[in-house]
Design a protein around this motif. Structure first.
Motif, PDB file in Angstrom:
ATOM      1  N   ASN A  66       0.841  -1.203   0.000  1.00 20.52           N
ATOM      2  CA  ASN A  66       0.000   0.000   0.000  1.00 20.52           C
ATOM      3  C   ASN A  66       0.871   1.246   0.000  1.00 20.52           C
ATOM      4  N   LEU A 112      -1.411   1.185   7.749  1.00 20.26           N
ATOM      5  CA  LEU A 112      -1.061   0.287   6.649  1.00 20.26           C
ATOM      6  C   LEU A 112      -1.161  -1.174   7.070  1.00 20.26           C
ATOM      7  N   PHE A 169      -6.007  -3.313  -0.713  1.00 23.96           N
ATOM      8  CA  PHE A 169      -4.835  -2.820  -1.412  1.00 23.96           C
ATOM      9  C   PHE A 169      -5.269  -1.772  -2.429  1.00 23.96           C
TER      10      PHE A 169
END
Length: 108
Positions: free
Chosen positions: A48, A96, A105
């Protein structure tokens, strides 16, 4: 460039060559040797990376860390800025990590 006054052609070539050497070293260690323990945090950031960039540029987590730990400034002294920067990156990493665990994602 981060340091504009020393950003010359030779500096760009040096930084690029150093980056390629590090990429080659990591590729050898992780893909060929199979040494993947301790690098899961890199996978979390890499999956990410767009979200990490946007969170770092748009949301000011430093002010949240400063608000929560303002009393530590007198005890940490010059290290208080290090603490605030670490807290900023820790918050981004936790977001994250939550995205990674939820299998969310962001892709373009």
């Amino acid at each position: 460039p981060i340091i504009k006054r020393i950003w010359t052609c030779s500096m760009a070539l040096f930084a690029g060559g150093f980056s390629f050497m590090l990429i080659g070293l990591f590729h050898y260690m992780i893909d060929y040797k199979g040494w993947s323990s301790g690098v899961k945090w890199l996978r979390i950031y890499g999956m990410n990376s767009i979200a990490a960039y946007v969170l770092g540029e748009v949301v000011n987590f430093r002010s949240a860390v400063e608000s929560l730990s303002h009393g530590l400034a007198q005890y940490l002294g010059d290290w208080y800025n290090v603490w605030v920067t670490f807290g900023n990156y820790a918050i981004v990493f936790l977001i994250l990590w939550a995205l990674y665990r939820s299998k969310v994602f962001i892709r373009l």
